[in-house]
Design a protein around this motif. Structure first.
Motif, PDB file in Angstrom:
ATOM      1  N   GLY A  68     -30.596  32.656 -28.776  1.00 48.70           N
ATOM      2  CA  GLY A  68     -30.139  31.425 -29.431  1.00 48.70           C
ATOM      3  C   GLY A  68     -30.958  31.079 -30.662  1.00 48.70           C
ATOM      4  O   GLY A  68     -30.556  30.242 -31.466  1.00 48.70           O
ATOM      5  N   ILE A  69     -32.107  31.728 -30.823  1.00 49.84           N
ATOM      6  CA  ILE A  69     -32.978  31.444 -31.976  1.00 49.84           C
ATOM      7  C   ILE A  69     -32.262  31.739 -33.298  1.00 49.84           C
ATOM      8  O   ILE A  69     -32.308  30.946 -34.230  1.00 49.84           O
ATOM      9  N   LYS A  70     -31.571  32.868 -33.333  1.00 45.69           N
ATOM     10  CA  LYS A  70     -30.898  33.258 -34.592  1.00 45.69           C
ATOM     11  C   LYS A  70     -29.870  32.209 -34.998  1.00 45.69           C
ATOM     12  O   LYS A  70     -29.784  31.829 -36.161  1.00 45.69           O
ATOM     13  N   GLU A  71     -29.100  31.740 -34.022  1.00 47.40           N
ATOM     14  CA  GLU A  71     -28.079  30.723 -34.292  1.00 47.40           C
ATOM     15  C   GLU A  71     -28.740  29.429 -34.766  1.00 47.40           C
ATOM     16  O   GLU A  71     -28.218  28.732 -35.626  1.00 47.40           O
ATOM     17  N   LYS A  77     -30.635  26.873 -42.024  1.00 51.70           N
ATOM     18  CA  LYS A  77     -30.304  27.407 -43.354  1.00 51.70           C
ATOM     19  C   LYS A  77     -29.086  26.702 -43.947  1.00 51.70           C
ATOM     20  O   LYS A  77     -29.006  26.473 -45.149  1.00 51.70           O
ATOM     21  N   GLN A  78     -28.135  26.351 -43.068  1.00 54.25           N
ATOM     22  CA  GLN A  78     -26.928  25.635 -43.535  1.00 54.25           C
ATOM     23  C   GLN A  78     -27.196  24.156 -43.770  1.00 54.25           C
ATOM     24  O   GLN A  78     -26.297  23.400 -44.081  1.00 54.25           O
ATOM     25  N   ASN A  82     -32.710  19.499 -39.713  1.00 51.20           N
ATOM     26  CA  ASN A  82     -34.093  19.785 -40.075  1.00 51.20           C
ATOM     27  C   ASN A  82     -34.834  20.055 -38.775  1.00 51.20           C
ATOM     28  O   ASN A  82     -34.819  19.216 -37.873  1.00 51.20           O
ATOM     29  N   ALA A  83     -35.450  21.220 -38.683  1.00 48.94           N
ATOM     30  CA  ALA A  83     -36.080  21.592 -37.418  1.00 48.94           C
ATOM     31  C   ALA A  83     -37.604  21.507 -37.514  1.00 48.94           C
ATOM     32  O   ALA A  83     -38.205  21.860 -38.524  1.00 48.94           O
ATOM     33  N   ASP A 109     -37.999  28.440 -42.799  1.00 46.20           N
ATOM     34  CA  ASP A 109     -36.884  27.521 -43.025  1.00 46.20           C
ATOM     35  C   ASP A 109     -37.071  26.192 -42.300  1.00 46.20           C
ATOM     36  O   ASP A 109     -36.451  25.194 -42.652  1.00 46.20           O
ATOM     37  N   PHE A 110     -37.914  26.185 -41.275  1.00 49.27           N
ATOM     38  CA  PHE A 110     -38.159  24.949 -40.529  1.00 49.27           C
ATOM     39  C   PHE A 110     -38.923  23.958 -41.417  1.00 49.27           C
ATOM     40  O   PHE A 110     -39.589  24.343 -42.366  1.00 49.27           O
ATOM     41  N   SER A 111     -38.848  22.691 -41.051  1.00 47.49           N
ATOM     42  CA  SER A 111     -39.507  21.656 -41.866  1.00 47.49           C
ATOM     43  C   SER A 111     -40.970  21.441 -41.499  1.00 47.49           C
ATOM     44  O   SER A 111     -41.722  20.868 -42.279  1.00 47.49           O
ATOM     45  N   GLY A 112     -41.372  21.850 -40.305  1.00 44.02           N
ATOM     46  CA  GLY A 112     -42.776  21.667 -39.935  1.00 44.02           C
ATOM     47  C   GLY A 112     -43.102  22.258 -38.580  1.00 44.02           C
ATOM     48  O   GLY A 112     -42.217  22.442 -37.738  1.00 44.02           O
ATOM     49  N   TYR A 113     -44.396  22.557 -38.384  1.00 44.23           N
ATOM     50  CA  TYR A 113     -44.878  23.137 -37.118  1.00 44.23           C
ATOM     51  C   TYR A 113     -46.108  22.367 -36.692  1.00 44.23           C
ATOM     52  O   TYR A 113     -47.065  22.264 -37.457  1.00 44.23           O
TER      53      TYR A 113
END
Ligand SMILES: [Mg+2]
Length: 187
Positions: A68-71, A77-78, A82-83, A109-113
């Motif tokens: 499910g990570i790829k999805e 990306k779309q 915001n993850a 692509d994620f907004s923060g970790y």
């Protein structure tokens, strides 16, 4: 007015990373009891190969990214969401944290970790970060944390998506999912 992308936070272990211990945990609980009894030693250390394998699964048990990570990365990306990664892992696991982030989100692509670099209690750390990041949704696998956040943040707009395991499947919760894949479908 254009709708802002949803702000979604993800726990790491058991959510973005698949954790086989979620399934074998009852076996481990049994084995630990059995081994502890036999050793009469509270600070048990694994001796033979089989014991070492179980110990590894128990303590370092996030072994690969969840299906499910790829999805999920596609949604980011779309610009549909915001993850953020919000993990309560302690400071000593920082290297491993960074390693997994590079595997999960190689193009950043994620907004923060965020991980728990001050070694706070996991539920307090998560509550603090959810507020700070103004998350709309937080995805968590640990029922105790879901339960705590539900009580503490019931007046906020936050939705807590819970990924349950087989043993907890009868607990009632509004946003309940069997896997990350199911979560992504809903987002
Ligand atoms: Mg977790």
């Amino acid at each position: 007015m254009k709708r802002q992308p949803l702000r979604v936070g993800f726990d790491l272990d058991g959510v973005l990373l698949y954790n086989p211990a979620r399934i074998v945990r009852p076996i481990i609980v049994f084995l630990k009891k059995y081994l502890l009894k036999r050793d009469l030693d509270k600070f048990y250390y694994p001796k033979n190969r089989l014991e070492k394998i179980f110990w590894f699964i128990l303590h370092k048990s996030s072994l690969w990214p969840s299906p499910g990570i790829k999805e999920l990365v596609k949604l980011v990306k779309q610009k549909k969401i915001n993850a953020y990664v919000v993990s309560a892992r302690y400071e000593l696991l920082e290297k491993d944290f960074t390693r997994w982030i590079n595997i999960i989100d190689p193009n950043k692509d994620f907004s923060g970790y965020f991980y728990n670099n001050k070694n706070d209690q996991p539920y307090l750390f998560k509550e603090k970060m959810i507020k700070k990041l103004k998350l709309d949704i937080y995805v968590e696998d640990n029922w105790d944390i879901v339960y705590y956040l539900k009580l503490k943040m019931k007046n906020e707009k936050l939705k807590i998506f819970w990924i349950y395991n087989i043993l907890d499947q009868y607990i009632k919760h509004q946003y309940k999912f069997s896997s990350l894949k199911e979560v992504v479908k809903k987002l």
